[in-house]
Design an enzyme around this catalytic site. Structure first.
Site, PDB file in Angstrom:
ATOM      1  N   HIS A 192       4.775   4.292  12.789  1.00 25.12           N
ATOM      2  CA  HIS A 192       4.740   4.357  11.423  1.00 25.12           C
ATOM      3  C   HIS A 192       5.928   5.387  10.843  1.00 25.12           C
ATOM      4  O   HIS A 192       5.491   6.612  10.764  1.00 25.12           O
ATOM      5  CB  HIS A 192       3.372   4.444  10.787  1.00 25.12           C
ATOM      6  CG  HIS A 192       3.324   4.549   9.124  1.00 25.12           C
ATOM      7  ND1 HIS A 192       2.831   3.792   8.231  1.00 25.12           N
ATOM      8  CD2 HIS A 192       4.032   5.492   8.421  1.00 25.12           C
ATOM      9  CE1 HIS A 192       2.888   4.107   7.316  1.00 25.12           C
ATOM     10  NE2 HIS A 192       3.612   5.208   7.105  1.00 25.12           N
ATOM     11  N   HIS A 212       8.812   7.062   8.679  1.00 24.66           N
ATOM     12  CA  HIS A 212       9.642   7.351   7.247  1.00 24.66           C
ATOM     13  C   HIS A 212      11.091   7.755   7.502  1.00 24.66           C
ATOM     14  O   HIS A 212      11.270   8.551   8.504  1.00 24.66           O
ATOM     15  CB  HIS A 212       8.723   8.216   6.617  1.00 24.66           C
ATOM     16  CG  HIS A 212       7.487   7.732   5.827  1.00 24.66           C
ATOM     17  ND1 HIS A 212       7.476   7.348   4.600  1.00 24.66           N
ATOM     18  CD2 HIS A 212       6.467   7.560   6.375  1.00 24.66           C
ATOM     19  CE1 HIS A 212       6.487   6.967   4.396  1.00 24.66           C
ATOM     20  NE2 HIS A 212       5.466   7.047   5.145  1.00 24.66           N
ATOM     21  N   CYS A 257       4.053   9.399   0.946  1.00 21.43           N
ATOM     22  CA  CYS A 257       2.620  10.047   0.554  1.00 21.43           C
ATOM     23  C   CYS A 257       2.652  10.813  -0.518  1.00 21.43           C
ATOM     24  O   CYS A 257       3.667  11.965  -0.480  1.00 21.43           O
ATOM     25  CB  CYS A 257       1.931  10.780   1.794  1.00 21.43           C
ATOM     26  SG  CYS A 257       0.541  11.518   1.688  1.00 21.43           S
ATOM     27  N   ARG A 297       0.860  -1.332  -0.098  1.00 23.34           N
ATOM     28  CA  ARG A 297      -0.106  -0.074  -0.013  1.00 23.34           C
ATOM     29  C   ARG A 297       0.766   1.126   0.083  1.00 23.34           C
ATOM     30  O   ARG A 297       0.963   1.922  -0.969  1.00 23.34           O
ATOM     31  CB  ARG A 297      -0.952  -0.098   1.215  1.00 23.34           C
ATOM     32  CG  ARG A 297      -1.922   1.016   1.292  1.00 23.34           C
ATOM     33  CD  ARG A 297      -1.642   2.337   1.547  1.00 23.34           C
ATOM     34  NE  ARG A 297      -1.429   2.557   3.070  1.00 23.34           N
ATOM     35  CZ  ARG A 297      -0.629   3.646   3.169  1.00 23.34           C
ATOM     36  NH1 ARG A 297      -0.685   4.696   2.878  1.00 23.34           N
ATOM     37  NH2 ARG A 297      -0.254   3.813   4.699  1.00 23.34           N
ATOM     38  N   ASP A 298       1.673   1.639   1.028  1.00 19.73           N
ATOM     39  CA  ASP A 298       2.400   2.824   1.303  1.00 19.73           C
ATOM     40  C   ASP A 298       3.382   2.736   0.238  1.00 19.73           C
ATOM     41  O   ASP A 298       3.708   3.902  -0.351  1.00 19.73           O
ATOM     42  CB  ASP A 298       2.861   2.733   2.461  1.00 19.73           C
ATOM     43  CG  ASP A 298       3.205   4.446   2.826  1.00 19.73           C
ATOM     44  OD1 ASP A 298       3.384   5.282   2.238  1.00 19.73           O
ATOM     45  OD2 ASP A 298       3.239   4.539   4.352  1.00 19.73           O
TER      46      ASP A 298
HETATM   47  N1  COA Z   1     -13.213   4.918  -3.509  1.00 18.10           N
HETATM   48  C1  COA Z   1     -13.279   5.182  -5.013  1.00 18.10           C
HETATM   49  N2  COA Z   1     -13.516   6.407  -5.346  1.00 18.10           N
HETATM   50  C2  COA Z   1     -13.732   7.541  -4.544  1.00 18.10           C
HETATM   51  C3  COA Z   1     -13.545   7.129  -3.044  1.00 18.10           C
HETATM   52  C4  COA Z   1     -13.541   5.996  -2.643  1.00 18.10           C
HETATM   53  N3  COA Z   1     -13.001   5.667  -1.484  1.00 18.10           N
HETATM   54  N4  COA Z   1     -13.928   8.212  -2.542  1.00 18.10           N
HETATM   55  C5  COA Z   1     -13.858   9.363  -3.524  1.00 18.10           C
HETATM   56  N5  COA Z   1     -13.945   8.833  -4.735  1.00 18.10           N
HETATM   57  C6  COA Z   1     -14.042   9.317  -6.011  1.00 18.10           C
HETATM   58  C7  COA Z   1     -15.138  10.132  -6.288  1.00 18.10           C
HETATM   59  O1  COA Z   1     -16.424   9.447  -6.634  1.00 18.10           O
HETATM   60  C8  COA Z   1     -14.752  11.226  -7.404  1.00 18.10           C
HETATM   61  O2  COA Z   1     -14.666  10.533  -8.669  1.00 18.10           O
HETATM   62  P1  COA Z   1     -14.898  11.289  -9.872  1.00 18.10           P
HETATM   63  O3  COA Z   1     -13.842  12.151 -10.109  1.00 18.10           O
HETATM   64  O4  COA Z   1     -14.845  10.184 -10.858  1.00 18.10           O
HETATM   65  O5  COA Z   1     -16.363  11.931  -9.675  1.00 18.10           O
HETATM   66  C9  COA Z   1     -13.161  11.310  -6.740  1.00 18.10           C
HETATM   67  O6  COA Z   1     -12.836  10.354  -6.330  1.00 18.10           O
HETATM   68  C10 COA Z   1     -12.819  12.477  -6.376  1.00 18.10           C
HETATM   69  O7  COA Z   1     -13.673  12.875  -5.292  1.00 18.10           O
HETATM   70  P2  COA Z   1     -13.948  14.279  -4.827  1.00 18.10           P
HETATM   71  O8  COA Z   1     -15.471  14.365  -4.503  1.00 18.10           O
HETATM   72  O9  COA Z   1     -13.295  15.281  -5.562  1.00 18.10           O
HETATM   73  O10 COA Z   1     -13.085  14.020  -3.460  1.00 18.10           O
HETATM   74  P3  COA Z   1     -13.759  13.002  -2.126  1.00 18.10           P
HETATM   75  O11 COA Z   1     -13.517  14.206  -1.315  1.00 18.10           O
HETATM   76  O12 COA Z   1     -14.913  12.405  -2.662  1.00 18.10           O
HETATM   77  O13 COA Z   1     -12.340  12.191  -2.032  1.00 18.10           O
HETATM   78  C11 COA Z   1     -10.569  11.140  -1.261  1.00 18.10           C
HETATM   79  C12 COA Z   1     -11.313  12.580  -1.329  1.00 18.10           C
HETATM   80  C13 COA Z   1      -9.438  11.649   0.009  1.00 18.10           C
HETATM   81  C14 COA Z   1     -11.321  10.157  -0.929  1.00 18.10           C
HETATM   82  C15 COA Z   1      -9.804  11.106  -2.632  1.00 18.10           C
HETATM   83  O14 COA Z   1      -9.186  12.079  -3.103  1.00 18.10           O
HETATM   84  C16 COA Z   1      -8.696   9.950  -2.419  1.00 18.10           C
HETATM   85  O15 COA Z   1      -9.077   8.869  -2.483  1.00 18.10           O
HETATM   86  N6  COA Z   1      -7.482  10.288  -2.125  1.00 18.10           N
HETATM   87  C17 COA Z   1      -6.358   9.540  -1.719  1.00 18.10           C
HETATM   88  C18 COA Z   1      -5.797   9.591  -0.512  1.00 18.10           C
HETATM   89  C19 COA Z   1      -4.618   8.572  -0.417  1.00 18.10           C
HETATM   90  O16 COA Z   1      -4.654   7.347  -0.677  1.00 18.10           O
HETATM   91  N7  COA Z   1      -3.407   9.394   0.428  1.00 18.10           N
HETATM   92  C20 COA Z   1      -2.478   8.534   0.436  1.00 18.10           C
HETATM   93  C21 COA Z   1      -2.401   7.581   1.708  1.00 18.10           C
HETATM   94  S1  COA Z   1      -2.591   8.348   3.298  1.00 18.10           S
HETATM   95 ZN    ZN Z   2       3.613   6.213   5.423  1.00 17.96          ZN
END
Ligand code: COA
Ligand code: ZN
Length: 317
Positions: free
Chosen positions: A214, A216, A247, A22-23
């Site tokens: 955790h 880094h 990240c 994952r990370d």
């Molecule tokens: N699974 C799948 N898709 C997701 C989701 C999830 N859990 N949560 C949100 N989405 C989708 C939304 O449907 C949207 O899709 P679209 O662009 O096709 O319409 C898109 O992600 C962005 O959504 P948005 O509304 O702009 O933001 P959000 O607040 O719904 O989503 C997060 C925010 C944080 C969920 C999203 O940006 C994300 O998953 N980020 C990754 C964070 C991460 O893994 N960081 C590193 C590890 S800590």
């Molecule tokens: Zn980390």
């Protein structure tokens, strides 16, 4: 456990949590094919690790490298005794993860506003509200919940994060009935003294909570910080094979503390991790081919501390 303490069965087993799938893979620019991810996790399952963070149920647009979360989670071969966890950022991710039969949800929030907005587009307060919903959705499923607090030791946007802020978040998390908390040094700014202070404060306040650290290795302090956490009684450690990771939404983030280096240190100290280091090194050795670049792990390059080199056959007089 404090360092060197034994129970009747010998040393406690330290619990090593592998987060490379994952990370590690979330920041890799090249998509690792799904079958190769599954193969990596299946091999890791046979090394004695306590937990593997398999993937993230996040937006595939935000993290394209883990867009195959469902397939990976469903197709890995699970080994008894290993906890298979997945990162979940919101309720939607929780539903996806539960549908795949995860053992544990790793919820994620940030201790600081700046990183929270950059990474999750939520404030820490909103994250806690989402945690509440996730706890409700998960109730009765038997799936365990852990909450990771990013930037618990400092934030690349907001700077210092006071101990009281983190303790306040741990209070809220514990009030929700969540049984585990991970203190994350997302961008490798922690130092050993700080680690000792925060970890001791959390353990003192919540002796029953499963507290994981955790780290880094961004500034070369990953192992020193792990040791500082061990010394105040932490028994659970996240680490990433080869030292992969970071990240994507934290400027300057780089790899996690390297799993095989961490296991090597603990085992050299006579502590029990339950991990077969040779097996782990064999998996780590195939990482560069998997991700297409060298990895920062040190023991893989140098060999274990008990490695012996052949002496020179003749010496010039
Ligand atoms: N699974 C799948 N898709 C997701 C989701 C999830 N859990 N949560 C949100 N989405 C989708 C939304 O449907 C949207 O899709 P679209 O662009 O096709 O319409 C898109 O992600 C962005 O959504 P948005 O509304 O702009 O933001 P959000 O607040 O719904 O989503 C997060 C925010 C944080 C969920 C999203 O940006 C994300 O998953 N980020 C990754 C964070 C991460 O893994 N960081 C590193 C590890 S800590
Ligand atoms: Zn980390």
């Amino acid at each position: 456990m404090s360092l060197g303490m034994q129970d009747s069965s010998g040393f406690h087993r330290l619990r090593i949590h592998e987060v490379a799938p994952r990370d590690g893979l979330q920041i890799e620019p090249v998509f690792v094919p799904t079958d190769r991810k599954i193969d990596l996790i299946d091999r890791l399952s046979l090394t004695g690790l306590a937990k593997i963070e398999v993937t993230s149920f996040v937006s595939p647009t935000a993290i394209p490298s883990l867009a195959d979360a469902e397939i990976v989670m469903r197709q890995i071969r699970r080994v008894d005794g290993v906890v298979y966890a997945a990162l979940v950022p919101n309720v939607r991710g929780c539903h996806r993860a539960l549908a795949c039969g995860v053992d544990e949800l790793n919820l994620v929030m940030s201790a600081s506003e700046g990183h929270s907005r950059a990474n999750l587009r939520m404030t820490p307060r909103q994250s806690l509200l989402a945690f509440e919903d996730i706890v409700d959705v998960t109730a009765g499923t038997g799936v365990r919940i852990n909450a990771s607090i990013s930037t618990a030791f400092g934030c690349p946007f907001d700077g210092a994060v006071p101990v009281e802020t983190v303790l306040g978040l741990v209070d809220r998390i514990a009030q929700l009935g969540i049984g585990g908390v991970t203190l994350c040094d997302t961008t490798g700014v922690a130092n050993p003294r700080q680690v000792g202070v925060l970890c001791a404060a959390v353990l003192l306040r919540y002796p029953q909570l499963n507290v994981t650290v955790h780290f880094h290795d961004t500034r070369g302090l990953g192992l020193a910080n792990a040791l500082a956490a061990l010394e105040v009684g932490i028994e659970r450690f996240d680490a990433s094979l080869g030292g992969l990771g970071g990240c994507p939404f934290a400027p300057g983030a780089s790899g996690n503390v390297c799993t095989e280096d961490l296991v090597h240190m603990f085992e050299a100290m006579g502590l029990n991790t339950g991990v077969d280091l040779d097996r782990l090194l064999a998996v780590a050795g195939d990482l560069p081919a998997l991700v297409g670049h060298a990895v920062p792990g040190q023991v893989l390059r140098a060999g274990k501390a008990d490695r012996r080199h052949a002496t020179l056959a003749t010496v010039d007089r």
